[in-house]
Every structure is written in structure tokens, then in C-alpha cells.
Enzyme design. Structure first.
Site, PDB file in Angstrom:
ATOM      1  N   GLY A 168      45.617  13.269  24.338  1.00 28.89           N
ATOM      2  CA  GLY A 168      45.119  14.538  24.858  1.00 28.89           C
ATOM      3  C   GLY A 168      45.817  14.967  26.131  1.00 28.89           C
ATOM      4  O   GLY A 168      45.294  15.786  26.881  1.00 28.89           O
ATOM      5  N   ASP A 203      48.272  24.629  27.873  1.00 30.30           N
ATOM      6  CA  ASP A 203      49.140  23.457  27.795  1.00 30.30           C
ATOM      7  C   ASP A 203      50.594  23.841  28.035  1.00 30.30           C
ATOM      8  O   ASP A 203      51.279  23.268  28.877  1.00 30.30           O
ATOM      9  CB  ASP A 203      49.008  22.780  26.432  1.00 30.30           C
ATOM     10  CG  ASP A 203      47.644  22.160  26.224  1.00 30.30           C
ATOM     11  OD1 ASP A 203      46.856  22.119  27.198  1.00 30.30           O
ATOM     12  OD2 ASP A 203      47.351  21.736  25.098  1.00 30.30           O
TER      13      ASP A 203
END
Length: 388
Positions: free
Chosen positions: A128, A176
Site C-alpha cells: 500500500g 498517488d
């Protein structure tokens, strides 16, 4: 660890001489606070890390692309034709760089030739910390520099996000890719995901260390309930639009939500909206706390974030909850899950000099409850994607 010799040896073995190779790096990222707010039009507060994806590459004279990953040697070399880039299950990790190549092509950019590339990453797989976005941004920067396309980082970031959305099929927000592209050493990025306005905040943790704890429970984002949470938020948004002229949940202040949450008849949807809007509020307050050097308040907001992710958004699970609760017991200033949830990692502020004791005690408590050995990484905040 940066295994530069391993990459070079693999490239030399597979593709020949290294004389004309160039090397690129894109970091992983950890989100300090602001989880599941990005696709709800809110704020996130990530930083890029000193671990990430390396790519060593060289142009070819034909229209072929050869890709290899040191991390997945069983995949062998993936061979592509620039005229036939498509998603293939058997290419696994290779679909992420392929998606970026496809996005360049769909945007009208043409490649005069192909290239050979060896990737090597030191982001724990499935943890993650955004290994997928890291390889996407590494590829985007490589293509932009190799072929002199002249795109700015914002354009590369958006292209990488579209690759994950449209090619890979993961409905991720932009956080991200953005934090990996725009990262800055010793700074976190406060990003408004609605309009991509951003500012840097210096991170002065003084006597505290940034520790990532990995549950070692693997989870694939595409297989998780990520898309289900997005749908629940969209239903809540539709209900709130009866009273409010808003585009996203996070257009509402926490007070405005509390005054009108009765509009959401589905209790589950109401909880999801409560998390998104309260988390957006926490993220802005966390940014202000760090600006004032108030680490204690920042740590408390991290803790509150985890509780909200556990109770209202329900994306933690026994592994993440156990790791966080053990960290709290061991005196962590702040601890919370980070990333999409359903496994993956926690981020912790731990007193410098007490890391080893922290690792031992948290690991013991975690293994007693889950039967799994956790992993720990002491990380630092590094610059974003660049050519080496």
C-alpha cells in the site's frame, strides 16, 4: 536498498552494453493523513519516500519494447510491439508501464523507436505504498525525457492516473501519482484533489522517526472493496445535493454536513460521507498543526483518522487495527493505517532511539493476535521522480 549493480547486471545480461543507458527513479509514497478523500474532492497530505522504482533503459532501433523486472524474474522479458499495446493478464506488473505507453499514444505522441528497460523496486509489494503509481511515474518520466515530448510534471501525473484508471482498470484518485511526481525532500504535499492546487509543508519531526509497519497481509486494490466505497460516497453525494449545490462530498464543511446528514437515509452511506468530510477537516488541521510545529496535535489527528477509517469507512480489519493499537500502547505519537486499507501498512511517529523496542513489542503483540510476522521500515522523506 538501491541495488544498482543488480539492475546493471540484469540489463547487460539481457540487452547488452550499458554505454547509452539512462536511469530514472520514482519514489513510493505514504499518506500522512487524508485517506479516501482524494476521489471525494478533498485534501490529502502525502510525502514521497526514499524507497521506490528504478528504471535503467536504452533506446532500440526498431519498434519493439523489451521490459524486465528484477523483482519478478519468473515473468522473464516482456516483449511488446509499439503498434499493438494492449492489456494482458499474463503480463501482470508489465501492464502498468504498458498503460502509460498507451496513454502517450492516445494523446497523440508518437515513438520513433522502442526501448529496452529493466525495472527494480524496493517498495514492499502489496504494502500500500504505491508501487503501481511509482512504476507508472518512472515510465512517464522516462518516456518524456527519452523522446523529448516536453510535458510538465502535472501532465505526466495525469497521464499516469489515466493509465491506471482506463488501462489497468483501477478507479484510483490522483494522490498517488501526484505525490510521487511532485514530492520534495523533508516536505509533505498538501494537495487539493478537486483543483490540484498544492503547497509544501516542511516536516520537522525532530526527535521522532517515521516508521512504516507492514501487516504482510497482501491485498490487491482491484480486488478490494475500493470501488464499492466510491459508489457509497456517490450515493451520499446525490442525497446531499437535494440541499447543497456541490460537486463533491468534501465541498461541505463538517458543520454543514452535520446539519444536513439526515438527508442520507442509508445509514451506511451516511457513515461513509461522515468519514470523507471529517477526514478532509482533519487533514487541513494537520497541515496547520505542522506549520506551527505542533507535533502532538498532528499525532492526535493521525489517531482520530484511524478511528474514523475503522468505524465509519470500515476499511481497516483486524491486522491494521492490531498494529495501530499496539503502536499506541508503545507510545507512538501518532499511528494510523495508510493507503486504501484491507491490509497494507500503518504509518507511525516513534521516538528516535526507541525504534528497536517498538519493533519488538509491536511485533510480539501483532503475531500473538494474527499469527503473522509484521515488517518495519524506517523511512525518510525524499524528492519526487527524476532522472538519476
Amino acid at each position: 536498498m538501491n541495488n544498482v549493480e543488480e539492475r546493471k547486471t540484469a540489463f547487460n545480461r539481457l540487452f547488452g552494453e550499458l554505454e547509452k543507458t539512462r536511469e530514472f527513479f520514482a519514489p513510493g509514497r505514504v499518506n500522512l493523513i487524508g485517506e479516501h478523500t482524494d476521489y471525494n474532492g478533498g485534501h490529502v497530505f502525502p510525502c514521497s519516500l526514499n524507497i521506490g522504482t528504478y528504471a535503467i533503459a536504452q533506446k532500440r532501433s526498431d519498434q519493439k519494447i523489451h521490459m524486465y523486472s528484477v523483482n519478478f524474474p519468473e515473468q522473464k522479458v516482456i516483449e511488446l510491439d509499439l503498434q499493438a499495446i494492449r492489456y494482458q493478464d499474463e503480463h501482470d506488473w508489465g501492464n502498468y508501464p504498458k498503460g502509460v505507453i498507451a496513454q502517450f499514444q492516445q494523446s497523440g505522441y508518437r515513438f520513433p523507436s522502442g526501448f529496452d528497460v529493466v525495472f527494480e523496486g524496493n517498495i514492499p509489494n502489496g504494502a500500500g505504498l504505491s508501487s503501481s503509481a511509482s512504476i507508472e511515474i518512472a515510465t512517464a518520466v522516462l518516456l518524456n525525457r527519452f523522446y523529448h515530448f516536453g510535458l510538465n510534471m502535472k501532465e505526466l501525473v495525469q497521464m499516469a492516473q489515466r493509465a491506471e484508471n482506463d488501462f489497468v482498470g483501477v478507479n484510483c484518485g490522483i494522490m498517488d501519482q501526484f505525490s510521487i511526481g511532485f514530492g520534495k525532500k523533508n516536505h509533505a504535499v498538501l494537495l487539493n484533489c478537486k483543483n490540484l492546487n498544492y503547497s509544501y509543508s516542511p516536516i520537522k519531526v525532530d526527535n521522532w522517526s517515521l516508521i512504516i509497519a507492514n501487516t504482510n497481509k497482501k491485498r490487491g486494490l482491484t480486488d478490494s472493496k475500493y470501488n464499492e466505497r466510491r459508489l457509497e460516497c456517490e450515493r451520499a453525494l446525490t442525497a446531499l445535493k437535494e440541499m447543497h449545490d456541490i460537486e463533491y462530498l468534501c465541498d461541505l464543511t463538517l458543520q454543514e454536513f452535520q446539519e444536513s446528514e439526515y438527508l442520507i437515509s442509508n445509514e451506511l452511506d451516511r457513515k461513509r460521507a461522515r468519514h470523507a468530510i471529517s477526514e478532509n477537516d482533519r487533514t487541513r488541521r494537520a497541515h496547520e498543526a505542522l506549520a506551527k510545529g505542533n507535533l502532538e496535535q498532528f499525532g492526535q489527528l493521525m489517531n482520530e483518522s484511524h478511528i474514523s477509517l475503522r468505524d465509519d469507512y470500515e476499511v481497516t480489519g483486524i491486522e491494521l487495527d492490531t498494529l495501530v493499537e499496539a503502536a499506541w500502547e508503545q507510545g507512538a505519537l501518532g499511528a494510523r493505517m495508510t493507503g486504501a486499507g484491507f491490509g497494507g501498512c500503518t504509518v507511525n511517529l516513534v521516538k528516535t532511539g526507541e525504534q528497536e523496542e517498538f519493533f519488538q513489542n509491536v511485533a510480539r503483540r501483532y503475531k500473538e493476535k494474527t499469527g503473522i510476522e509484521p515488517s518495519f521500515y524506517t523511512v525518510s522523506i525524499a524528492d519526487g521522480a527524476h532522472e538519476l
